[in-house]
Design a protein around this motif. Structure first.
Motif, PDB file in Angstrom:
ATOM      1  N   ASP A 121       8.118  15.169 -32.853  1.00 57.86           N
ATOM      2  CA  ASP A 121       9.072  14.246 -33.476  1.00 57.86           C
ATOM      3  C   ASP A 121       9.377  13.078 -32.555  1.00 57.86           C
ATOM      4  O   ASP A 121       9.494  11.924 -33.005  1.00 57.86           O
ATOM      5  CB  ASP A 121      10.373  14.990 -33.817  1.00 57.86           C
ATOM      6  CG  ASP A 121      10.174  15.979 -34.966  1.00 57.86           C
ATOM      7  OD1 ASP A 121       9.166  15.833 -35.690  1.00 57.86           O
ATOM      8  OD2 ASP A 121      11.011  16.897 -35.113  1.00 57.86           O
ATOM      9  N   GLU A 179       5.660   0.395 -33.486  1.00 60.43           N
ATOM     10  CA  GLU A 179       5.149  -0.319 -34.661  1.00 60.43           C
ATOM     11  C   GLU A 179       6.187  -1.299 -35.193  1.00 60.43           C
ATOM     12  O   GLU A 179       5.857  -2.424 -35.590  1.00 60.43           O
ATOM     13  CB  GLU A 179       4.769   0.685 -35.753  1.00 60.43           C
ATOM     14  CG  GLU A 179       3.521   1.492 -35.451  1.00 60.43           C
ATOM     15  CD  GLU A 179       2.265   0.625 -35.436  1.00 60.43           C
ATOM     16  OE1 GLU A 179       2.252  -0.404 -36.141  1.00 60.43           O
ATOM     17  OE2 GLU A 179       1.323   0.966 -34.696  1.00 60.43           O
ATOM     18  N   GLU A 180       7.445  -0.862 -35.179  1.00 62.78           N
ATOM     19  CA  GLU A 180       8.520  -1.729 -35.663  1.00 62.78           C
ATOM     20  C   GLU A 180       8.674  -2.959 -34.773  1.00 62.78           C
ATOM     21  O   GLU A 180       8.819  -4.091 -35.260  1.00 62.78           O
ATOM     22  CB  GLU A 180       9.829  -0.938 -35.709  1.00 62.78           C
ATOM     23  CG  GLU A 180      11.000  -1.730 -36.271  1.00 62.78           C
ATOM     24  CD  GLU A 180      12.279  -0.908 -36.316  1.00 62.78           C
ATOM     25  OE1 GLU A 180      13.342  -1.478 -36.631  1.00 62.78           O
ATOM     26  OE2 GLU A 180      12.205   0.299 -36.035  1.00 62.78           O
ATOM     27  N   ALA A 196       6.274   6.112 -31.550  1.00 65.56           N
ATOM     28  CA  ALA A 196       5.211   5.356 -32.226  1.00 65.56           C
ATOM     29  C   ALA A 196       5.784   4.464 -33.313  1.00 65.56           C
ATOM     30  O   ALA A 196       5.389   3.299 -33.469  1.00 65.56           O
ATOM     31  CB  ALA A 196       4.183   6.319 -32.811  1.00 65.56           C
ATOM     32  N   GLU A 197       6.741   5.005 -34.081  1.00 64.64           N
ATOM     33  CA  GLU A 197       7.354   4.207 -35.147  1.00 64.64           C
ATOM     34  C   GLU A 197       8.134   3.024 -34.574  1.00 64.64           C
ATOM     35  O   GLU A 197       8.101   1.918 -35.123  1.00 64.64           O
ATOM     36  CB  GLU A 197       8.286   5.102 -35.972  1.00 64.64           C
ATOM     37  CG  GLU A 197       7.548   6.119 -36.834  1.00 64.64           C
ATOM     38  CD  GLU A 197       8.489   7.034 -37.591  1.00 64.64           C
ATOM     39  OE1 GLU A 197       9.711   6.961 -37.310  1.00 64.64           O
ATOM     40  OE2 GLU A 197       8.016   7.787 -38.457  1.00 64.64           O
ATOM     41  N   LYS A 198       8.817   3.276 -33.443  1.00 60.21           N
ATOM     42  CA  LYS A 198       9.572   2.195 -32.808  1.00 60.21           C
ATOM     43  C   LYS A 198       8.633   1.110 -32.302  1.00 60.21           C
ATOM     44  O   LYS A 198       8.916  -0.087 -32.444  1.00 60.21           O
ATOM     45  CB  LYS A 198      10.396   2.757 -31.643  1.00 60.21           C
ATOM     46  CG  LYS A 198      11.298   1.716 -31.000  1.00 60.21           C
ATOM     47  CD  LYS A 198      12.160   2.333 -29.917  1.00 60.21           C
ATOM     48  CE  LYS A 198      13.062   1.289 -29.275  1.00 60.21           C
ATOM     49  NZ  LYS A 198      13.908   1.879 -28.209  1.00 60.21           N
ATOM     50  N   GLU A 231       7.413  11.879 -30.148  1.00 58.20           N
ATOM     51  CA  GLU A 231       6.237  11.015 -30.103  1.00 58.20           C
ATOM     52  C   GLU A 231       6.143  10.168 -31.371  1.00 58.20           C
ATOM     53  O   GLU A 231       5.791   8.989 -31.327  1.00 58.20           O
ATOM     54  CB  GLU A 231       4.974  11.864 -29.939  1.00 58.20           C
ATOM     55  CG  GLU A 231       4.869  12.548 -28.578  1.00 58.20           C
ATOM     56  CD  GLU A 231       3.648  13.429 -28.468  1.00 58.20           C
ATOM     57  OE1 GLU A 231       2.981  13.643 -29.525  1.00 58.20           O
ATOM     58  OE2 GLU A 231       3.336  13.886 -27.349  1.00 58.20           O
ATOM     59  N   LYS A 232       6.449  10.775 -32.509  1.00 58.67           N
ATOM     60  CA  LYS A 232       6.410  10.042 -33.772  1.00 58.67           C
ATOM     61  C   LYS A 232       7.447   8.928 -33.774  1.00 58.67           C
ATOM     62  O   LYS A 232       7.181   7.813 -34.226  1.00 58.67           O
ATOM     63  CB  LYS A 232       6.670  11.012 -34.926  1.00 58.67           C
ATOM     64  CG  LYS A 232       6.591  10.363 -36.304  1.00 58.67           C
ATOM     65  CD  LYS A 232       6.811  11.396 -37.398  1.00 58.67           C
ATOM     66  CE  LYS A 232       6.749  10.738 -38.779  1.00 58.67           C
ATOM     67  NZ  LYS A 232       6.987  11.739 -39.862  1.00 58.67           N
ATOM     68  N   ALA A 233       8.654   9.244 -33.240  1.00 57.76           N
ATOM     69  CA  ALA A 233       9.715   8.244 -33.195  1.00 57.76           C
ATOM     70  C   ALA A 233       9.331   7.074 -32.285  1.00 57.76           C
ATOM     71  O   ALA A 233       9.580   5.911 -32.614  1.00 57.76           O
ATOM     72  CB  ALA A 233      11.014   8.892 -32.708  1.00 57.76           C
TER      73      ALA A 233
END
Length: 237
Positions: free
Chosen positions: A89, A99-100, A95-97, A91-93
């Motif tokens: 979770d 990308e944002e 990565a999403e940050k 790592e996903k957060a």
């Protein structure tokens, strides 16, 4: 002469043979019995030793501790997937940050690409370059001198960690937006005049590369005048 009849020798011999046979049979039985007892003792020895061991008595307290330990181990085992899930979770957060932030940066760049976009105190101009290693050239009229502690007539110095060198690095950080501690200074060289310099730098993650042109302003320090956003460092300095 006595009238008592004496046994014949053959009868005595038969009686003696019969006694010997009985004796041999008894000896054989005794030997067999001894053998059986010995074998029985040999095979029962291990069982006897096992039976001689004192039985272990588990008290209610010990049983409770053992049960608690088992539950703890089981709980610890069950937590591992949760830890892996938490890492996933996180790592996903991240990565999403990332990308944002990338999307925001691209949106900001697209907005600023408009010719003569207005900034506080000036405008930003982005121009295509004929240089194959340059993605674009940026000129920001709001750039100002970064200040100086140097006194007297200024002489441009290209010795690393000198006062003049450090002020050049400060001007580069100001123009590029990179933290001075988060960039590699690849080269600072003369920019075509005694009071002009060109610095080539890149971010420590190597995702951003710049070549900054600057000029000296007496009493005020180095001022960025143009910045090339580079595609590569090959041939950049």
């Amino acid at each position: 002469m006595s009238n008592e009849e004496k046994p014949y020798p053959s009868r005595l011999k038969k009686k003696k043979n019969r006694s010997n046979s009985i004796l041999n049979i008894m000896i054989g039985l005794v030997f067999a019995l001894i053998l059986i007892i010995g074998v029985s003792m040999l095979f029962s020895g291990g069982n006897d030793q096992a039976q001689d061991l004192e039985p272990v008595t588990i008290s209610p307290e010990t049983e409770e501790q053992t049960s608690g330990s088992g539950e703890s181990e089981s709980a610890g085992t069950e937590e591992e997937p949760d830890e892996d899930a938490e890492v996933a979770d996180e790592e996903k957060a991240v990565a999403e940050k990332a990308e944002e932030e990338k999307a925001q940066k691209e949106a900001k760049k697209a907005e600023e690409e408009k010719e003569g976009s207005v900034t506080k105190g000036g405008t930003i101009t982005r121009e295509d370059s004929s240089d194959p290693i340059v993605e674009e050239t940026v000129i920001n009229t709001s750039w100002e001198p970064v200040g100086t502690k140097q006194k007297g007539d200024h002489v441009s110095v290209y010795q690393k960690d000198s006062a003049d060198w450090n002020e050049k690095v400060k001007a580069v950080a100001y123009a590029t937006g990179l933290d001075a501690n988060n960039m590699y200074v690849m080269m600072i060289k003369n920019g075509g005049g005694p009071q002009k310099s060109i610095a080539t730098v890149q971010s420590k993650d190597e995702s951003e590369k710049y070549r900054v042109h600057m000029e000296w302003v007496d009493g005020e320090g180095w001022k960025p005048v143009k910045m090339d956003v580079l595609k590569t460092l090959e041939g950049a300095y």
